[in-house]
Design a protein around this motif. Structure first.
Motif, PDB file in Angstrom:
ATOM      1  N   LEU A 163       0.840  -1.187   0.000  1.00  0.00           N
ATOM      2  CA  LEU A 163       0.000   0.000   0.000  1.00  0.00           C
ATOM      3  C   LEU A 163       0.881   1.243   0.000  1.00  0.00           C
ATOM      4  N   THR A 164       0.475   2.233  -0.779  1.00  0.00           N
ATOM      5  CA  THR A 164       1.133   3.534  -0.725  1.00  0.00           C
ATOM      6  C   THR A 164       0.241   4.462   0.091  1.00  0.00           C
ATOM      7  N   ILE A 165       0.784   4.971   1.173  1.00  0.00           N
ATOM      8  CA  ILE A 165       0.005   5.694   2.181  1.00  0.00           C
ATOM      9  C   ILE A 165       0.369   7.179   2.182  1.00  0.00           C
ATOM     10  N   LEU A 166      -0.678   8.012   2.249  1.00  0.00           N
ATOM     11  CA  LEU A 166      -0.491   9.445   2.473  1.00  0.00           C
ATOM     12  C   LEU A 166      -1.093   9.764   3.833  1.00  0.00           C
ATOM     13  N   ARG A 167      -0.255  10.251   4.735  1.00  0.00           N
ATOM     14  CA  ARG A 167      -0.686  10.471   6.116  1.00  0.00           C
ATOM     15  C   ARG A 167      -0.572  11.941   6.482  1.00  0.00           C
ATOM     16  N   GLU A 168      -1.566  12.416   7.202  1.00  0.00           N
ATOM     17  CA  GLU A 168      -1.531  13.799   7.662  1.00  0.00           C
ATOM     18  C   GLU A 168      -0.275  14.032   8.513  1.00  0.00           C
ATOM     19  N   GLY A 169       0.424  15.130   8.221  1.00  0.00           N
ATOM     20  CA  GLY A 169       1.650  15.441   8.944  1.00  0.00           C
ATOM     21  C   GLY A 169       2.908  14.995   8.219  1.00  0.00           C
ATOM     22  N   ARG A 170       2.723  14.180   7.156  1.00  0.00           N
ATOM     23  CA  ARG A 170       3.864  13.760   6.346  1.00  0.00           C
ATOM     24  C   ARG A 170       3.685  14.298   4.933  1.00  0.00           C
ATOM     25  N   LYS A 171       4.733  14.855   4.392  1.00  0.00           N
ATOM     26  CA  LYS A 171       4.640  15.546   3.107  1.00  0.00           C
ATOM     27  C   LYS A 171       4.414  14.591   1.949  1.00  0.00           C
ATOM     28  N   ASP A 172       5.150  13.484   1.937  1.00  0.00           N
ATOM     29  CA  ASP A 172       5.119  12.585   0.786  1.00  0.00           C
ATOM     30  C   ASP A 172       4.487  11.242   1.138  1.00  0.00           C
ATOM     31  N   PRO A 173       3.861  10.592   0.136  1.00  0.00           N
ATOM     32  CA  PRO A 173       3.359   9.231   0.348  1.00  0.00           C
ATOM     33  C   PRO A 173       4.517   8.274   0.620  1.00  0.00           C
ATOM     34  N   PHE A 174       4.233   7.179   1.333  1.00  0.00           N
ATOM     35  CA  PHE A 174       5.267   6.202   1.628  1.00  0.00           C
ATOM     36  C   PHE A 174       4.692   4.789   1.488  1.00  0.00           C
ATOM     37  N   PRO A 175       5.529   3.824   1.081  1.00  0.00           N
ATOM     38  CA  PRO A 175       5.042   2.461   0.880  1.00  0.00           C
ATOM     39  C   PRO A 175       5.027   1.657   2.176  1.00  0.00           C
ATOM     40  N   VAL A 176       4.066   0.764   2.275  1.00  0.00           N
ATOM     41  CA  VAL A 176       3.998  -0.174   3.398  1.00  0.00           C
ATOM     42  C   VAL A 176       3.775  -1.570   2.821  1.00  0.00           C
ATOM     43  N   GLN A 177       4.705  -2.469   3.085  1.00  0.00           N
ATOM     44  CA  GLN A 177       4.603  -3.836   2.595  1.00  0.00           C
ATOM     45  C   GLN A 177       3.948  -4.707   3.669  1.00  0.00           C
ATOM     46  N   LEU A 178       2.891  -5.435   3.280  1.00  0.00           N
ATOM     47  CA  LEU A 178       2.154  -6.265   4.230  1.00  0.00           C
ATOM     48  C   LEU A 178       2.040  -7.683   3.710  1.00  0.00           C
ATOM     49  N   THR A 179       2.087  -8.635   4.612  1.00  0.00           N
ATOM     50  CA  THR A 179       1.894 -10.041   4.265  1.00  0.00           C
ATOM     51  C   THR A 179       0.510 -10.477   4.721  1.00  0.00           C
TER      52      THR A 179
END
Length: 383
Positions: A163-179
């Protein structure tokens, strides 16, 4: 090997020719008038076999033809389900599946995490409520419907999804790898409202085969704790199993129709409530993410006048899909009917309007909709 392939192609062409003939017999003159178009189907298959540059499996041609028939309906809810997707849908209906343990809704143009469930991959990777999902396995998620997103996030246990996540308080989206793990998530949460006299609260996240029974059990538990009024939260509930929604509505209606199922060909059906309703003040929370079975429930409560709807207008999915199993583990999800509220209102692409309109900002610290529902319930119980 080559001879076997040619034999298969020959059989495929014969099958398609027979299929054209059978369809013409079934449909009659309307399709017979377009026999040239049907003949083109055979011609295209023949040209692909003889002229296409690359090798292609006959099975792929057959599956592509099936998909093309369904896609020609121009109905986003009717779809051909390959073996993997059909299996995932069956798991979703049963309420147990391989996934990451997150409930999503649509906020603006993006999928937004409504709730990560405890002790799941999503919770372990610190996925948070309010996180916006901008991509799933690098597939852009802007304007993606929840059903497609759920299918992408679910899969065999042990496989991974990013998942590519955009979170309030962080400027850029970031990836999260999940199993993915085996997820069995209760669809109902109930409790007595703290610091309120005799008020119960039930949240339904989706409708599976077990949801109706879960709600009945939760109602019994809360009544045993002294519940005399209820807030029922259907926000961001994408719907699901029709019979569960009907069973829940039946707890609140004493008589009369719950929902009318309107088929194209004369087999309409009305589900009616049975006597012995739960007689107490009721407020129902809805929003744009409340769809399908959620709208059946909300529309019935509103039309019967047994509760007050609070929030924003619902999604507007007033059509019914039937899932048909096909050979080789595949399936077809096909729109077969529309449903109408007890007063025969067609809410498809219109939604169910709340009695009290309250907007809720995604990033708001306070739940204004819930606060309003509690205030209204307090007034009902006092009168």
């Amino acid at each position: 090997m080559k001879r076997d392939s040619l034999a298969f192609w020959g059989k495929l062409t014969i099958v398609l020719a027979s299929l054209v003939f059978a369809i013409m017999l079934l449909v009659g003159g309307t399709l017979a008038a377009n026999y040239k178009g049907l003949g083109n189907l055979i011609k295209v298959v023949t040209l692909v076999k003889s002229q296409y540059l690359f090798e292609i499996a006959p099975e792929q041609i057959v599956e592509g033809a099936i998909k093309g028939v369904v896609e020609s309906l121009d109905d986003p809810y009717s779809t051909y389900l390959d073996k993997k997707t059909f299996s995932a849908l069956q798991e979703q209906i049963r309420g147990s599946f391989g996934g990451i343990g997150v409930l999503v809704g649509v906020k603006g143009h993006y999928l937004t995490v409504v709730k990560p469930f405890p002790n799941t991959p999503a919770a372990e990777k610190d996925i948070r409520a309010g996180d916006m999902i901008t991509a799933i396995d690098n597939k852009p998620a802007k304007d993606m419907d929840t059903e497609t997103a759920v299918n992408l996030m679910r899969g065999p246990v042990g496989t991974s999804v990013e998942l590519t996540i955009l979170r309030e308080g962080r400027k850029d989206p970031f990836p999260v790898q999940l199993t993915r793990e085996e997820i069995s998530v209760p669809t109902v949460e109930g409790k007595m409202v703290p610091k309120e006299d005799h008020m119960g609260y039930i949240m339904i996240s989706q409708f599976t085969e077990n949801t109706g029974d879960e709600v009945v059990k939760t109602l019994v538990d809360l009544k045993g704790q002294g519940m005399k009024g209820l807030v029922l939260d259907l926000r961001d509930n994408p719907g699901g199993e029709l019979n569960s929604a009907i069973k829940i509505v039946d707890q609140f209606l004493d008589e009369g129709p719950i929902v009318h199922i309107d088929f194209r060909i004369g087999r309409d059906h009305t589900f009616n409530a049975e006597p012995d309703k739960l007689n107490m003040p009721l407020v129902v929370l809805v929003n744009k993410g409340s769809a399908s079975a959620s709208e059946i429930l909300a529309g019935a409560i509103k039309d019967a006048g047994v509760g007050t709807l609070v929030g924003t207008k619902t999604f507007g999915k007033g059509i019914v899909q039937t899932v048909f199993p096909l050979d080789s583990g595949a399936g077809l999800k096909l729109t077969t009917a529309r449903y109408l509220t007890p007063k025969k209102n067609d809410i498809h692409k219109k939604g169910v309007a709340p009695d009290v309109v309250i907007d809720q900002e995604v990033t708001a610290q306070e739940d204004k909709q819930l606060d309003t529902a509690l205030r209204i319930l307090r007034e009902k119980m006092a009168s």
